[in-house]
Design a protein around this motif. Structure first.
Motif, PDB file in Angstrom:
ATOM      1  N   PRO A  52      -6.896  10.991  10.247  1.00 31.05           N
ATOM      2  CA  PRO A  52      -5.683  10.231  10.575  1.00 31.05           C
ATOM      3  C   PRO A  52      -4.989  10.803  11.803  1.00 31.05           C
ATOM      4  O   PRO A  52      -4.865  12.018  11.955  1.00 31.05           O
ATOM      5  N   GLY A  53      -4.559   9.928  12.682  1.00 31.68           N
ATOM      6  CA  GLY A  53      -3.937  10.358  13.920  1.00 31.68           C
ATOM      7  C   GLY A  53      -4.896  10.481  15.070  1.00 31.68           C
ATOM      8  O   GLY A  53      -4.476  10.572  16.229  1.00 31.68           O
ATOM      9  N   ASP A  54      -6.199  10.487  14.773  1.00 30.22           N
ATOM     10  CA  ASP A  54      -7.195  10.541  15.835  1.00 30.22           C
ATOM     11  C   ASP A  54      -7.216   9.201  16.568  1.00 30.22           C
ATOM     12  O   ASP A  54      -7.079   8.146  15.950  1.00 30.22           O
ATOM     13  N   PRO A  55      -7.401   9.194  17.891  1.00 24.81           N
ATOM     14  CA  PRO A  55      -7.414   7.928  18.629  1.00 24.81           C
ATOM     15  C   PRO A  55      -8.499   6.959  18.187  1.00 24.81           C
ATOM     16  O   PRO A  55      -8.384   5.756  18.431  1.00 24.81           O
ATOM     17  N   LEU A  56      -9.559   7.469  17.545  1.00 24.91           N
ATOM     18  CA  LEU A  56     -10.638   6.602  17.090  1.00 24.91           C
ATOM     19  C   LEU A  56     -10.564   6.306  15.591  1.00 24.91           C
ATOM     20  O   LEU A  56     -11.477   5.709  15.030  1.00 24.91           O
ATOM     21  N   ALA A  57      -9.457   6.687  14.954  1.00 25.58           N
ATOM     22  CA  ALA A  57      -9.348   6.512  13.503  1.00 25.58           C
ATOM     23  C   ALA A  57      -9.468   5.051  13.080  1.00 25.58           C
ATOM     24  O   ALA A  57     -10.007   4.749  12.014  1.00 25.58           O
ATOM     25  N   GLU A  58      -8.955   4.132  13.891  1.00 28.15           N
ATOM     26  CA  GLU A  58      -8.997   2.717  13.549  1.00 28.15           C
ATOM     27  C   GLU A  58     -10.000   1.940  14.401  1.00 28.15           C
ATOM     28  O   GLU A  58     -10.013   0.714  14.374  1.00 28.15           O
ATOM     29  N   ALA A  59     -10.834   2.650  15.154  1.00 27.85           N
ATOM     30  CA  ALA A  59     -11.675   1.984  16.150  1.00 27.85           C
ATOM     31  C   ALA A  59     -13.045   1.576  15.635  1.00 27.85           C
ATOM     32  O   ALA A  59     -13.683   0.686  16.198  1.00 27.85           O
ATOM     33  N   PRO A 108      -3.997  18.213   5.956  1.00 29.67           N
ATOM     34  CA  PRO A 108      -2.601  17.791   6.023  1.00 29.67           C
ATOM     35  C   PRO A 108      -1.611  18.922   6.257  1.00 29.67           C
ATOM     36  O   PRO A 108      -0.484  18.677   6.687  1.00 29.67           O
ATOM     37  N   ASP A 109      -2.003  20.183   5.972  1.00 26.03           N
ATOM     38  CA  ASP A 109      -1.087  21.296   6.170  1.00 26.03           C
ATOM     39  C   ASP A 109      -1.090  21.819   7.611  1.00 26.03           C
ATOM     40  O   ASP A 109      -0.299  22.690   7.950  1.00 26.03           O
ATOM     41  N   ALA A 110      -1.985  21.288   8.453  1.00 26.26           N
ATOM     42  CA  ALA A 110      -2.045  21.724   9.840  1.00 26.26           C
ATOM     43  C   ALA A 110      -0.818  21.213  10.597  1.00 26.26           C
ATOM     44  O   ALA A 110      -0.193  20.235  10.203  1.00 26.26           O
ATOM     45  N   PRO A 111      -0.433  21.887  11.692  1.00 33.01           N
ATOM     46  CA  PRO A 111       0.705  21.413  12.498  1.00 33.01           C
ATOM     47  C   PRO A 111       0.473  19.988  12.978  1.00 33.01           C
ATOM     48  O   PRO A 111      -0.663  19.521  13.038  1.00 33.01           O
ATOM     49  N   PRO A 112       1.526  19.282  13.334  1.00 29.19           N
ATOM     50  CA  PRO A 112       1.388  17.879  13.712  1.00 29.19           C
ATOM     51  C   PRO A 112       0.639  17.684  15.028  1.00 29.19           C
ATOM     52  O   PRO A 112       0.577  18.586  15.869  1.00 29.19           O
ATOM     53  N   VAL A 113       0.094  16.482  15.178  1.00 29.78           N
ATOM     54  CA  VAL A 113      -0.598  16.102  16.408  1.00 29.78           C
ATOM     55  C   VAL A 113       0.414  15.991  17.544  1.00 29.78           C
ATOM     56  O   VAL A 113       1.529  15.500  17.352  1.00 29.78           O
ATOM     57  N   ARG A 114       0.032  16.461  18.728  1.00 33.50           N
ATOM     58  CA  ARG A 114       0.884  16.369  19.908  1.00 33.50           C
ATOM     59  C   ARG A 114       0.275  15.379  20.891  1.00 33.50           C
ATOM     60  O   ARG A 114      -0.921  15.474  21.210  1.00 33.50           O
ATOM     61  N   ARG A 115       1.078  14.438  21.360  1.00 31.84           N
ATOM     62  CA  ARG A 115       0.595  13.388  22.265  1.00 31.84           C
ATOM     63  C   ARG A 115       1.373  13.414  23.568  1.00 31.84           C
ATOM     64  O   ARG A 115       2.526  13.836  23.611  1.00 31.84           O
ATOM     65  N   GLY A 116       0.752  12.928  24.628  1.00 29.18           N
ATOM     66  CA  GLY A 116       1.419  12.849  25.918  1.00 29.18           C
ATOM     67  C   GLY A 116       0.576  12.063  26.902  1.00 29.18           C
ATOM     68  O   GLY A 116      -0.509  11.578  26.579  1.00 29.18           O
ATOM     69  N   ASN A 137     -10.075  28.660  16.710  1.00 27.18           N
ATOM     70  CA  ASN A 137      -9.078  28.184  15.740  1.00 27.18           C
ATOM     71  C   ASN A 137      -9.199  26.709  15.381  1.00 27.18           C
ATOM     72  O   ASN A 137      -8.417  26.207  14.576  1.00 27.18           O
ATOM     73  N   GLY A 138     -10.178  26.000  15.972  1.00 25.15           N
ATOM     74  CA  GLY A 138     -10.438  24.620  15.575  1.00 25.15           C
ATOM     75  C   GLY A 138      -9.568  23.564  16.220  1.00 25.15           C
ATOM     76  O   GLY A 138      -9.710  22.373  15.919  1.00 25.15           O
ATOM     77  N   THR A 139      -8.670  23.951  17.122  1.00 27.08           N
ATOM     78  CA  THR A 139      -7.826  22.964  17.793  1.00 27.08           C
ATOM     79  C   THR A 139      -8.658  22.103  18.736  1.00 27.08           C
ATOM     80  O   THR A 139      -9.539  22.612  19.444  1.00 27.08           O
ATOM     81  N   THR A 140      -8.411  20.801  18.730  1.00 26.73           N
ATOM     82  CA  THR A 140      -9.084  19.912  19.660  1.00 26.73           C
ATOM     83  C   THR A 140      -8.079  19.348  20.663  1.00 26.73           C
ATOM     84  O   THR A 140      -6.930  19.067  20.326  1.00 26.73           O
ATOM     85  N   THR A 161      -4.725  18.267  18.631  1.00 28.09           N
ATOM     86  CA  THR A 161      -4.663  18.353  17.178  1.00 28.09           C
ATOM     87  C   THR A 161      -4.954  19.780  16.729  1.00 28.09           C
ATOM     88  O   THR A 161      -6.107  20.221  16.754  1.00 28.09           O
ATOM     89  N   PRO A 162      -3.939  20.541  16.341  1.00 29.87           N
ATOM     90  CA  PRO A 162      -4.185  21.904  15.861  1.00 29.87           C
ATOM     91  C   PRO A 162      -5.054  21.888  14.597  1.00 29.87           C
ATOM     92  O   PRO A 162      -4.895  21.033  13.726  1.00 29.87           O
ATOM     93  N   ALA A 163      -5.983  22.837  14.529  1.00 29.81           N
ATOM     94  CA  ALA A 163      -6.851  23.007  13.346  1.00 29.81           C
ATOM     95  C   ALA A 163      -7.539  21.709  12.947  1.00 29.81           C
ATOM     96  O   ALA A 163      -7.720  21.433  11.769  1.00 29.81           O
ATOM     97  N   ALA A 164      -7.932  20.910  13.921  1.00 32.95           N
ATOM     98  CA  ALA A 164      -8.644  19.664  13.613  1.00 32.95           C
ATOM     99  C   ALA A 164      -9.998  19.948  12.975  1.00 32.95           C
ATOM    100  O   ALA A 164     -10.478  19.176  12.146  1.00 32.95           O
ATOM    101  N   SER A 165     -10.626  21.047  13.376  1.00 33.17           N
ATOM    102  CA  SER A 165     -11.918  21.445  12.819  1.00 33.17           C
ATOM    103  C   SER A 165     -11.753  22.666  11.934  1.00 33.17           C
ATOM    104  O   SER A 165     -11.054  23.617  12.296  1.00 33.17           O
TER     105      SER A 165
END
Length: 294
Positions: free
Chosen positions: A87-94, A155-163, A242-245, A273-277
């Motif tokens: 969830p929150g990934d740009p391809l989540a609904e693609a 879900p416990d990872a920090p929130p996604v940052r967008r820009g 650390n798995g951040t993407t 996305t922190p700790a995405a992996s």
């Protein structure tokens, strides 16, 4: 549906660089089916890079992970993936029925990689991919890493940052990177590819512009060929520790200078996305093929 190994964009680049014969020689290695050796390699991997275009037209690369076997061949032309973009990934609904996708299975432990391109559709477990092109790539520019454990992701990872531009911290991460992945699209589908080099091989010329030299490879020119016909592209940088993407979407063009070529990438969208992996990898053993960075 892909009916030939190369479309007109790749052929144009091959002709420009005078490598048509080398490309024709390697073309038979691009197969529509999944051979047993390819199936065994895929099933042993804990991660898969996936490339596709989102409904808004932006092209992205993302990372899927799971216990080895989460991606496996279920037939000579079919791959089952027990994962979807989070969830929150740009391809989540693609990824709807018939979505063109490119995938890359890469094993840093052995410096082996395999590309599998086709179309995806949702399944009960995640995704089903109908393979149209399956082929291995050489180990050039792959850094060797060992998988030593897993960390928190979810879900416990920090929130996604967008820009729409890179922050100073993100620019520093890009400049320190030794690996990233490229998503492109062309007349016959999507493709996911790897780029590697010593830290500094990606130059950040500003918060919205990156440049890298396109190192000599296998003469296929699938990535640059796609960019000849469609300049949309997506980049994926992974913090191996650390798995951040860091996912970037934008436009890219190839610049030819004498006997070298460079790709200039213009950033439109950024998703960090922190700790995405959950995967945690060792420090790299750099590829002996890496050119010295200036």
């Amino acid at each position: 549906m892909r009916t030939t190994a190369y479309h007109e964009g790749s052929v144009a680049v091959q002709k420009r660089l005078g490598v048509q014969h080398a490309a024709a020689h390697i073309a038979p290695s691009i197969r529509p089916g999944i051979r047993p050796v390819a199936a065994a390699f895929l099933e042993a991997q804990p991660m898969l890079v996936l490339a596709a275009a989102a409904p808004d037209g932006h092209v992205w690369a993302t990372l899927l992970t799971g216990t080895p076997g989460f991606a496996r061949a279920t037939g000579p032309h079919t791959v089952s993936v027990a994962a979807t973009p989070r969830p929150g990934d740009p391809l989540a609904e693609a990824l709807t029925a018939g979505t063109p996708v490119g995938t890359l299975a890469l094993d840093p432990r052995t410096r082996r990689r395999m590309r599998l391109n086709g179309t995806a559709r949702p399944s009960v477990r995640g995704l089903l991919i109908e393979a149209e092109q399956v082929f291995a790539n050489c180990p050039k520019y792959l850094q060797k890493r060992e998988l030593y454990g897993s960390g928190p992701a979810g879900p416990d990872a920090p929130p996604v940052r967008r820009g729409d531009a890179l922050t100073e911290a993100q620019l520093a991460a890009v400049r320190a990177a030794d690996t990233f992945f490229v998503a492109t699209v062309g007349p016959d589908g999507a493709d996911a590819s790897h780029r590697g080099g010593n830290p500094g091989f990606v130059r950040a010329e500003g918060p919205r512009e990156l440049v890298w030299r396109d190192y000599p490879g296998n003469a296929m020119f699938l990535t640059l060929g796609n960019l000849e016909t469609d300049d949309r592209a997506g980049l994926l940088f992974l913090d191996w520790e650390n798995g951040t993407t860091l996912q970037l979407s934008g436009r890219a063009e190839t610049v030819y200078r004498f006997d070298e070529r460079f790709v200039r990438f213009r950033v439109d969208s950024v998703v960090e996305t922190p700790a995405a992996s959950p995967l945690r990898w060792s420090a790299p053993e750099y590829s002996p093929a890496n050119p010295t960075t200036p």
